[in-house]
Design an enzyme around this catalytic site. Structure first.
Site, PDB file in Angstrom:
ATOM      1  N   ASN A   1      -5.665  -5.669  -2.459  1.00  0.00           N
ATOM      2  CA  ASN A   1      -7.085  -5.763  -2.063  1.00  0.00           C
ATOM      3  C   ASN A   1      -7.969  -4.728  -2.752  1.00  0.00           C
ATOM      4  OD1 ASN A   1      -6.040  -3.674  -0.525  1.00  0.00           O
ATOM      5  ND2 ASN A   1      -7.177  -4.193   1.321  1.00  0.00           N
TER       6      ASN A   1
ATOM      7  N   ARG B   1      -5.601   6.616  -4.992  1.00  0.00           N
ATOM      8  CA  ARG B   1      -5.548   7.395  -3.751  1.00  0.00           C
ATOM      9  C   ARG B   1      -4.146   7.983  -3.537  1.00  0.00           C
ATOM     10  NH1 ARG B   1      -8.453   4.862   1.323  1.00  0.00           N
ATOM     11  NH2 ARG B   1      -6.619   3.666   1.813  1.00  0.00           N
TER      12      ARG B   1
ATOM     13  N   LYS C   1       4.547   0.808  -7.715  1.00  0.00           N
ATOM     14  CA  LYS C   1       4.711  -0.655  -7.786  1.00  0.00           C
ATOM     15  C   LYS C   1       3.469  -1.336  -7.246  1.00  0.00           C
ATOM     16  CE  LYS C   1       6.507  -3.987  -5.435  1.00  0.00           C
ATOM     17  NZ  LYS C   1       5.486  -4.934  -5.944  1.00  0.00           N
TER      18      LYS C   1
ATOM     19  N   ALA D   1       0.932  -4.557  -6.360  1.00  0.00           N
ATOM     20  CA  ALA D   1       1.162  -5.910  -5.845  1.00  0.00           C
ATOM     21  C   ALA D   1       1.282  -6.885  -7.013  1.00  0.00           C
ATOM     22  CB  ALA D   1      -0.001  -6.317  -4.953  1.00  0.00           C
TER      23      ALA D   1
ATOM     24  N   GLY E   1      -0.222  -1.498   3.158  1.00  0.00           N
ATOM     25  CA  GLY E   1       0.002  -2.934   3.331  1.00  0.00           C
ATOM     26  C   GLY E   1       0.088  -3.266   4.811  1.00  0.00           C
ATOM     27  N   SER E   2       0.728  -4.375   5.105  1.00  0.00           N
ATOM     28  CA  SER E   2       0.736  -4.843   6.504  1.00  0.00           C
ATOM     29  C   SER E   2       1.670  -3.998   7.379  1.00  0.00           C
ATOM     30  CB  SER E   2       1.182  -6.296   6.555  1.00  0.00           C
ATOM     31  OG  SER E   2       2.551  -6.371   6.230  1.00  0.00           O
TER      32      SER E   2
ATOM     33  N   GLU F   1       0.008   3.436   5.351  1.00  0.00           N
ATOM     34  CA  GLU F   1      -1.356   3.012   5.666  1.00  0.00           C
ATOM     35  C   GLU F   1      -1.247   1.522   5.936  1.00  0.00           C
ATOM     36  OE1 GLU F   1      -4.531   1.376   5.628  1.00  0.00           O
ATOM     37  OE2 GLU F   1      -4.981   1.991   3.570  1.00  0.00           O
TER      38      GLU F   1
ATOM     39  N   CYS G   1      -8.293  -3.559   5.342  1.00  0.00           N
ATOM     40  CA  CYS G   1      -7.719  -3.238   6.661  1.00  0.00           C
ATOM     41  C   CYS G   1      -8.746  -2.498   7.511  1.00  0.00           C
ATOM     42  CB  CYS G   1      -6.394  -2.512   6.569  1.00  0.00           C
ATOM     43  SG  CYS G   1      -6.332  -1.322   5.297  1.00  0.00           S
TER      44      CYS G   1
ATOM     45  N   GLU H   1      -5.069  -9.670  12.505  1.00  0.00           N
ATOM     46  CA  GLU H   1      -5.997  -9.179  11.492  1.00  0.00           C
ATOM     47  C   GLU H   1      -6.364 -10.384  10.618  1.00  0.00           C
ATOM     48  OE1 GLU H   1      -4.069  -6.406   8.834  1.00  0.00           O
ATOM     49  OE2 GLU H   1      -5.940  -5.347   8.459  1.00  0.00           O
TER      50      GLU H   1
HETATM   51  C1  SIN Z   1     -10.786   1.623   2.026  1.00  0.00           C
HETATM   52  O1  SIN Z   1     -10.199   2.494   1.384  1.00  0.00           O
HETATM   53  O2  SIN Z   1     -11.960   1.730   2.287  1.00  0.00           O
HETATM   54  C2  SIN Z   1     -10.103   0.395   2.539  1.00  0.00           C
HETATM   55  C3  SIN Z   1      -8.670   0.380   2.276  1.00  0.00           C
HETATM   56  C4  SIN Z   1      -7.966  -0.828   2.792  1.00  0.00           C
HETATM   57  O3  SIN Z   1      -8.537  -1.743   3.307  1.00  0.00           O
HETATM   58  O4  SIN Z   1      -6.749  -0.837   2.649  1.00  0.00           O
END
Ligand code: SIN
Length: 465
Positions: free
Chosen positions: A133, A141, A156, A158, A214-215, A236, A270, A369
């Site tokens: 995404n 990050r 790795k 996606a 991820g999920s 995360e 997310c 979600e």
């Molecule tokens: C974000 O960093 O603002 C969103 C990250 C995510 O949705 O995984």
């Protein structure tokens, strides 16, 4: 040679490919990262900082080509892709500044008789698994703090979005080479065999850290695997963000905040607002205004500069959103706008921006979600404990509160079970701030000074001085 075909979500057609290196490629990557590990850990923090700063500059210089790559493989609108490049590059700049601030401490032992010294040392070879995404930002990050702390990495990306990662790896290799440091500090593994690659990497005793975005479902499996070798983990994971609107909120700000909290990157974040709770006296007004704003959004291919909502990532992503909307409507929800495929788009994984009201409390729309452009609105009565309702889910990544009374906003923020809260703000993400969740939304924080600490181990040395 095996390849991964990269598909444009707006046409459903493959337009590029990358090598699928599989398990042998993963083993080579770990060998390389382990081989460069002590050189990088011993590289002065200032040099590590210079490498990251250079990577930041190169990303900024290459904004346009990186943004186009993101749009082609991910589908998001070009303006958002440019925003993602800026956000992603900023992680390199932030952590170039943190690299020289990895401070330990020396204190007098409270009982006397010696000093207590604490060194922060790099945790070691780090395995980074990143999602589709934010193909640039989720990679930087993790790589930014890992490199700043002195860790070498195996990353790795996606399988849907490897091209952005390949471009960022090239940038890092150039920055490393210019500093006279081995390129093996950063190693990319492009493969569709996520399970095989991950088992090989996590099973290797030279690997000391796992960081995954991820999920929650996949995160649980990875944590179980990582437990075998008691790896240092950062997770995360998924969110199911509540978005609370009190009757005293500035309605313009609440609608604008909802648009961005819901639709940023096509709703596939997310951090996306998933459950809107609106105080009854303003619930109809809020829903109506949100529906008008969403209906006006141009939907189309991300490279069209007029587009504000692009396609979803793939057929499975679209099928999930369609299933949840159907479940909501079958359960009695009312569609104020959207609800399906845009009539003018025959190909591509598009879904209209959709607003639903009267969503039954037990609807899967509220439990899962959505990861798409669908807003589900539920009213709450004045005086009702809406925070308790907001906290009812297993996730706790982020929450949003809109109110004209900042004191109430802060009091509500303190009670919300979430790692992050936006008070009168629809986006909180910032490389300088700790990003992460509580409950089943994850472990640890990324970004901020905390993001650097996630790649360090504290070593305590007791000294009889
Ligand atoms: C974000 O960093 O603002 C969103 C990250 C995510 O949705 O995984």
């Amino acid at each position: 040679m095996a390849v991964i075909e990269v598909v444009d979500p707006s046409t459903e057609e493959a337009f590029a490919s990358v090598p699928d290196v599989g398990v042998p490629g993963a083993v080579r990557a770990v060998d390389a990262a382990a081989g460069a590990s002590s050189v990088w850990a011993d590289t002065p923090p200032r040099t590590r900082s210079v490498v990251l700063r250079r990577a930041y500059e190169l990303m900024v210089e290459r904004t346009e080509s990186l943004a186009e790559t993101i749009v082609r493989e991910n589908g998001k609108p070009i303006a958002e892709a440019r925003g993602e490049v800026a956000y992603a590059a900023e992680f390199f700049r932030w952590f170039s500044e943190e690299a020289v601030r990895m401070h330990g401490s020396v204190v007098e032992a409270p009982a006397g008789g010696g000093k207590q010294m604490v060194l922060l040392q790099p945790v070691g070879v780090s395995y980074l698994i990143t999602p589709w995404n934010f193909p640039a930002a989720m990679l930087t990050r993790k790589i930014g703090p890992a490199l700043a702390a002195g860790c070498t990495v195996v990353a790795k990306p996606a399988a849907q979005t490897p091209l952005t990662a390949v471009a960022i790896e090239a940038i890092l290799h150039r920055a490393l080479a210019e500093a006279g440091v081995p390129e093996a500090v950063v190693n990319l593994v492009t493969s569709s065999d996520a399970k095989g690659v991950t088992a090989a990497v996590l099973g290797d005793p030279r690997v000391r850290k796992l960081s995954f975005t991820g999920s929650t479902e996949v995160g649980r499996l990875l944590l179980a695997q990582a437990a075998e070798r008691v790896l240092n983990c950062s997770m995360e994971l998924g969110g199911n963000a509540p978005f609370l609107v009190f009757a005293d909120a500035d309605m313009d700000a609440a609608v604008a905040g909802a648009m961005v909290a819901k639709l940023r990157h096509n709703g596939e974040t997310c951090t996306a607002a998933n459950r809107f709770f609106v105080e009854a006296p303003v619930a109809d007004e809020f829903a109506g205004r949100l529906a008008v704003a969403m209906a006006e959004l141009p939907v189309g291919p991300g490279l069209d500069p007029a587009t504000r909502l692009g396609p979803l990532i793939d057929a499975a992503g679209l099928a999930k959103v369609e299933r949840l909307v159907r479940a909501g409507v079958d359960g009695g929800a009312r569609v104020l706008t959207g609800g399906g495929r845009p009539a003018h788009l025959e190909r591509g994984w598009f879904h209209e921006a959709t607003v639903l009201t009267d969503v039954p409390p037990d609807s899967p729309l509220l439990a899962e979600e959505v990861f798409g452009p669908v807003a589900s609105i539920t009213p709450f009565e004045p005086g009702e404990d809406v925070v308790a309702r907001a906290n009812e889910v297993e996730h706790g990544l982020i929450a949003y509160v809109f109110t004209g009374d900042v004191g109430r906003g802060l009091a509500v923020a303190e009670r919300l079970e979430a790692g992050m809260v936006g008070v009168n703000k629809g986006v909180v993400s910032d490389p300088a701030a700790p990003f992460g969740g509580v409950k089943q939304s994850g472990l640890g924080r990324e970004g901020g000074h905390e993001g650097l600490l996630a790649y360090t181990e504290a070593k305590y040395i007791a000294v009889d001085w």
